[in-house]
Design a protein around this motif. Sequence first.
Motif, PDB file in Angstrom:
ATOM      1  N   ALA A  11       0.206  -7.733 -10.189  1.00 18.94           N
ATOM      2  CA  ALA A  11       0.578  -6.389 -10.639  1.00 18.94           C
ATOM      3  C   ALA A  11      -0.649  -5.598 -11.046  1.00 18.94           C
ATOM      4  O   ALA A  11      -0.760  -4.393 -10.772  1.00 18.94           O
ATOM      5  N   ARG A  12      -1.604  -6.267 -11.706  1.00 21.29           N
ATOM      6  CA  ARG A  12      -2.825  -5.580 -12.120  1.00 21.29           C
ATOM      7  C   ARG A  12      -3.632  -5.121 -10.915  1.00 21.29           C
ATOM      8  O   ARG A  12      -4.114  -3.983 -10.866  1.00 21.29           O
ATOM      9  N   ARG A  13      -3.760  -6.007  -9.930  1.00 22.85           N
ATOM     10  CA  ARG A  13      -4.527  -5.656  -8.731  1.00 22.85           C
ATOM     11  C   ARG A  13      -3.848  -4.534  -7.962  1.00 22.85           C
ATOM     12  O   ARG A  13      -4.499  -3.635  -7.432  1.00 22.85           O
ATOM     13  N   LEU A  14      -2.516  -4.565  -7.916  1.00 23.66           N
ATOM     14  CA  LEU A  14      -1.789  -3.516  -7.218  1.00 23.66           C
ATOM     15  C   LEU A  14      -1.942  -2.182  -7.944  1.00 23.66           C
ATOM     16  O   LEU A  14      -2.120  -1.131  -7.316  1.00 23.66           O
ATOM     17  N   ARG A  15      -1.898  -2.224  -9.272  1.00 23.04           N
ATOM     18  CA  ARG A  15      -2.078  -0.989 -10.050  1.00 23.04           C
ATOM     19  C   ARG A  15      -3.465  -0.408  -9.837  1.00 23.04           C
ATOM     20  O   ARG A  15      -3.632   0.809  -9.669  1.00 23.04           O
ATOM     21  N   GLN A  16      -4.489  -1.263  -9.825  1.00 25.58           N
ATOM     22  CA  GLN A  16      -5.854  -0.766  -9.644  1.00 25.58           C
ATOM     23  C   GLN A  16      -6.062  -0.233  -8.229  1.00 25.58           C
ATOM     24  O   GLN A  16      -6.807   0.725  -8.027  1.00 25.58           O
ATOM     25  N   ALA A  17      -5.403  -0.853  -7.253  1.00 19.03           N
ATOM     26  CA  ALA A  17      -5.486  -0.322  -5.893  1.00 19.03           C
ATOM     27  C   ALA A  17      -4.847   1.057  -5.822  1.00 19.03           C
ATOM     28  O   ALA A  17      -5.346   1.950  -5.126  1.00 19.03           O
ATOM     29  N   ARG A  18      -3.728   1.226  -6.550  1.00 17.34           N
ATOM     30  CA  ARG A  18      -3.083   2.538  -6.587  1.00 17.34           C
ATOM     31  C   ARG A  18      -3.997   3.579  -7.242  1.00 17.34           C
ATOM     32  O   ARG A  18      -4.074   4.731  -6.797  1.00 17.34           O
ATOM     33  N   GLU A  19      -4.725   3.183  -8.277  1.00 13.11           N
ATOM     34  CA  GLU A  19      -5.665   4.090  -8.929  1.00 13.11           C
ATOM     35  C   GLU A  19      -6.776   4.497  -7.966  1.00 13.11           C
ATOM     36  O   GLU A  19      -7.217   5.655  -7.946  1.00 13.11           O
TER      37      GLU A  19
ATOM     38  N   LYS B 168      -2.094  -3.973  -0.457  1.00 20.61           N
ATOM     39  CA  LYS B 168      -0.779  -4.310  -0.990  1.00 20.61           C
ATOM     40  C   LYS B 168      -0.162  -5.481  -0.214  1.00 20.61           C
ATOM     41  O   LYS B 168       0.448  -6.388  -0.797  1.00 20.61           O
ATOM     42  N   ALA B 169      -0.326  -5.458   1.118  1.00 22.79           N
ATOM     43  CA  ALA B 169       0.257  -6.529   1.937  1.00 22.79           C
ATOM     44  C   ALA B 169      -0.358  -7.880   1.588  1.00 22.79           C
ATOM     45  O   ALA B 169       0.339  -8.897   1.511  1.00 22.79           O
ATOM     46  N   ARG B 170      -1.693  -7.911   1.354  1.00 24.19           N
ATOM     47  CA  ARG B 170      -2.338  -9.165   1.014  1.00 24.19           C
ATOM     48  C   ARG B 170      -1.926  -9.659  -0.373  1.00 24.19           C
ATOM     49  O   ARG B 170      -1.786 -10.847  -0.610  1.00 24.19           O
TER      50      ARG B 170
ATOM     51  N   ALA C 111     -14.644  -4.213  -7.729  1.00 27.83           N
ATOM     52  CA  ALA C 111     -14.961  -5.385  -8.540  1.00 27.83           C
ATOM     53  C   ALA C 111     -13.947  -5.551  -9.667  1.00 27.83           C
ATOM     54  O   ALA C 111     -13.527  -6.664  -9.985  1.00 27.83           O
ATOM     55  N   LYS C 112     -13.524  -4.443 -10.266  1.00 29.91           N
ATOM     56  CA  LYS C 112     -12.546  -4.506 -11.352  1.00 29.91           C
ATOM     57  C   LYS C 112     -11.166  -4.908 -10.848  1.00 29.91           C
ATOM     58  O   LYS C 112     -10.332  -5.374 -11.626  1.00 29.91           O
ATOM     59  N   SER C 113     -10.908  -4.687  -9.560  1.00 31.59           N
ATOM     60  CA  SER C 113      -9.580  -4.979  -9.027  1.00 31.59           C
ATOM     61  C   SER C 113      -9.392  -6.455  -8.703  1.00 31.59           C
ATOM     62  O   SER C 113      -8.412  -6.837  -8.087  1.00 31.59           O
TER      63      SER C 113
END
Length: 208
Positions: free
Chosen positions: A177-185, A201-203, A150-152
């Motif tokens: 960038a924020r969504r990618l960072r949260q996915a990495r977390e 990441k692809a989406r 939800a946060k991502s």
Amino acid sequence: MNEPVPSSPPEPGLESTLATLRGLLTSGETLEAWAVQHRLFAVTHRRACVAATSGRCISLNRRLLGGYDSADIRWQDLKETRISAGILTADLTLIAQADSDLSLGSEVNRVWTFTNLRKDQAQAMYRICQQHDQVWREKRRIRDLEELRAKSGGVQIGGGQSAYVGSDSAGAESEPARRLRQAREMLDAKLITDSEFESIKARIVSGL
């Protein structure tokens, strides 16, 4: 779950303890296991008792002059169970978070230690505690995963489209960038797999 059958015949004097335990059960709650202190190690006091039910763990201490003190730990609050066994007895330790919220943010723990329990009963208690602990660990993992998703920004791993909201503030972190960072977390926390991360990441990249 049916009420447990002790591995040995009930000891004299335990009938009142078990009757007290059963009297503490709520509607629909069942007694799954119990353990009491070995008689050899409770010469000067009444033996402490710990019991596992379908919904919680109950500590029971009967007073010398009548009455008792009890406390309980709900299974969803249990964080860890430990056992240390000897030849005749075993020590059982339960660690639970102090609050009743399902999140893992609480740093204050409750620690219960029961010493010199009958070994076979303590082992049965340990197995029951481990079973409930595993069930609630999985529930907490799923809840934490949903909160991170939800946060991502509404990224759904199983499919569906993600909303894109650009950043209006110059120099602020962009939405992709924020969504990618949260996915990495989430990946670093082992809440998603490598393939799920690559899909996210692809989406994100395709939406640029």
